[in-house]
Design an enzyme around this catalytic site. Sequence first.
Site, PDB file in Angstrom:
ATOM      1  CB  SER A  86     -31.984 -76.242 -10.487  1.00 33.84           C
ATOM      2  OG  SER A  86     -30.851 -76.839 -11.027  1.00 33.84           O
ATOM      3  CE  LYS A 102     -32.445 -79.131  -5.973  1.00 33.46           C
ATOM      4  NZ  LYS A 102     -32.109 -78.015  -6.892  1.00 33.46           N
ATOM      5  CB  SER A 132     -30.613 -80.045  -9.899  1.00 37.16           C
ATOM      6  OG  SER A 132     -30.776 -78.829  -9.181  1.00 37.16           O
TER       7      SER A 132
HETATM    8  N1  GLN Z   1     -28.028 -77.301 -14.741  1.00 36.69           N
HETATM    9  C1  GLN Z   1     -27.308 -76.278 -14.048  1.00 36.69           C
HETATM   10  C2  GLN Z   1     -26.084 -76.871 -13.370  1.00 36.69           C
HETATM   11  O1  GLN Z   1     -25.922 -78.046 -13.407  1.00 36.69           O
HETATM   12  C3  GLN Z   1     -28.186 -75.575 -13.084  1.00 36.69           C
HETATM   13  C4  GLN Z   1     -28.237 -76.222 -11.754  1.00 36.69           C
HETATM   14  C5  GLN Z   1     -29.001 -75.458 -10.710  1.00 36.69           C
HETATM   15  O2  GLN Z   1     -29.641 -74.438 -10.971  1.00 36.69           O
HETATM   16  N2  GLN Z   1     -28.873 -75.924  -9.477  1.00 36.69           N
HETATM   17  O3  GLN Z   1     -25.310 -76.192 -12.809  1.00 36.69           O
END
Ligand code: GLN
Length: 587
Positions: free
Chosen positions: A252, A82, A228
Amino acid sequence: MSRSQLTIQQAARLLDAGLISCKQLVAYCRTLAVAGEEIWGLHAYNTLVDLDQMLDQAGESDRRRHYGETMSILDGIPMSFKSNIAVRTEPLTAGSRILGYHHDINKASMIAPPVGYDADTVKILLRDKGGILMGTTSLDEFGMGSLGTNTAVGVDGKARPTKNPLPLLSFLDEMLANAIPKDASSAEEQLVATLQLPSDVILQCHQNALQLYEQSHMGGFAFSAGGSSSGSAASVAHGSALLSLGTDTGGSVRLPAAWCGLVGLKPSYGLLSRHGIVSYASSFDTVGILARSVDCACIALDVLAQRGEYSRDSTFSSYGPNNTSSSQVAVAELSTSNNPLNGVKVGIPEAFSIRECPSDISENWSKAAQILEDYGAEIVQVSAESISPGLIQKALAAYYVLVSAEASSNLSRYDGFRYGVKANTTATTDLNKDYTPLEQQYASTRSEGFGKEVARRILCGTYVLSSDQFHTHYEAAATLRACLAEELHSTLKERVDLLLIPTVLSPPPHIEYSGTSMDSTVMFANDIMTTPPSLAGLPSVSVPMTSTVEDAKFPSSMQLIGGRLREDVILKAAHVLLKQSGSYGGP
Ligand code: GLN
């Protein structure tokens, strides 16, 4: 054995047996990546390593194998990372314009230079264990999002949401099967023949698969890959990488894994080093693993969890060098036992049975419990007295208050001077009159550099930390977090070994219609099931299962949550679930 089921072990076996070379494997994977970007428009990658550079690395791996000097089972295995994880040779942008991101997959016009150092986890996989870098993957900017749609716009002004490759994979498989020589009869011969197909044939197969899909389905295939870590999941599901590292702050890794038909592991908070990770919410951030099988995830976890020389992250607590609860040992035990889950207590927490849970997800939940019971586990209903529905209902709100607060603090360093790309101009508006030139410079840099969702989180975070709101918002959320963590920890210590709940309550949305314009609160709803273990810092793994809905395009995934540092238990149960749930339409 089909193309899309190639696991790390299978690839390593083909390499060891000399049936394919690492150069062939890498060339195949890179062609897949290029086809994914250029023909399917997956937007899985932010940067792709140059073919010659990749082949040099692969040649090195082939040479090591030839002389019996392979570094590990991961030697020669293509992998992706990532874009918020530092890889020495690539820019580290977290997908944000403030860190110089602008879309240019071949890096020809990239503003950001290579970051020049490796995250601990990258160093282990690429330098110590011999993994081959495919590229860095796309993400919701700074890891903030659930759909892979909060990606910064490119220089052309277009957003680049990641698309979920699952709907196209069966068509691609069919095309590839038709393209290989007819004399390849065994499954292994067919796989080897596929990996050796010339790149123009592979590209044509992608073109044909897309056409075939479009002829039989109205409305295109633009479904969310989840976020994400959207590009990491898309790259592994498509097959251009056999393993990817993402980050999981509140889901994510697990959500994209669930929607792309993969195994997604968020380890215990602090188990894997965060050195070299762009911080989002430091008390939640973890490095997570996206893989095709539980064994692949175990291989990665076991090498990454060794402390060794990597102790640069003060929250990093490892298994320790001689720890017997290593996850690979736990999974290996499975093959020697008929009832591998004997003595394992699996809790079904009533608090997570929320009204909004659709009937097919509930059916799948019962089916998963039945499978675990068939393999020796004891199923225990966990009542509202042990885990309160009231806390679970408020967990999502508490999560968003806390992560926004931490993000507003973490992202304050991007001011264009200490970190970040400084805006060239300071916009002159009437408002600016009240500010000093320095403040105006900060304002233009930050408003140009951050995307909408990131700016929203910074503003919310600053608000909840302001003296007026601190007690009612931040402190209330922190108290809820402490109570929830206490309930989850004691249930997992005293009553059960793991908790079984769904990963997500809906299939991926079609992003062309809804994604980029979707209301943030609608997007937040996808994290209902994944945020509670994150609030408590507990390990959790998402496993894809066949949906009970006929002709479902996507799997229906389940999540297993364990006690702190009990990755071995959840991975053992995950292994059983994945093996027994049959084919779910994806890899
Ligand atoms: N969807 C969650 C957020 O926007 C989780 C994001 C993540 O785990 N990086 O914070």
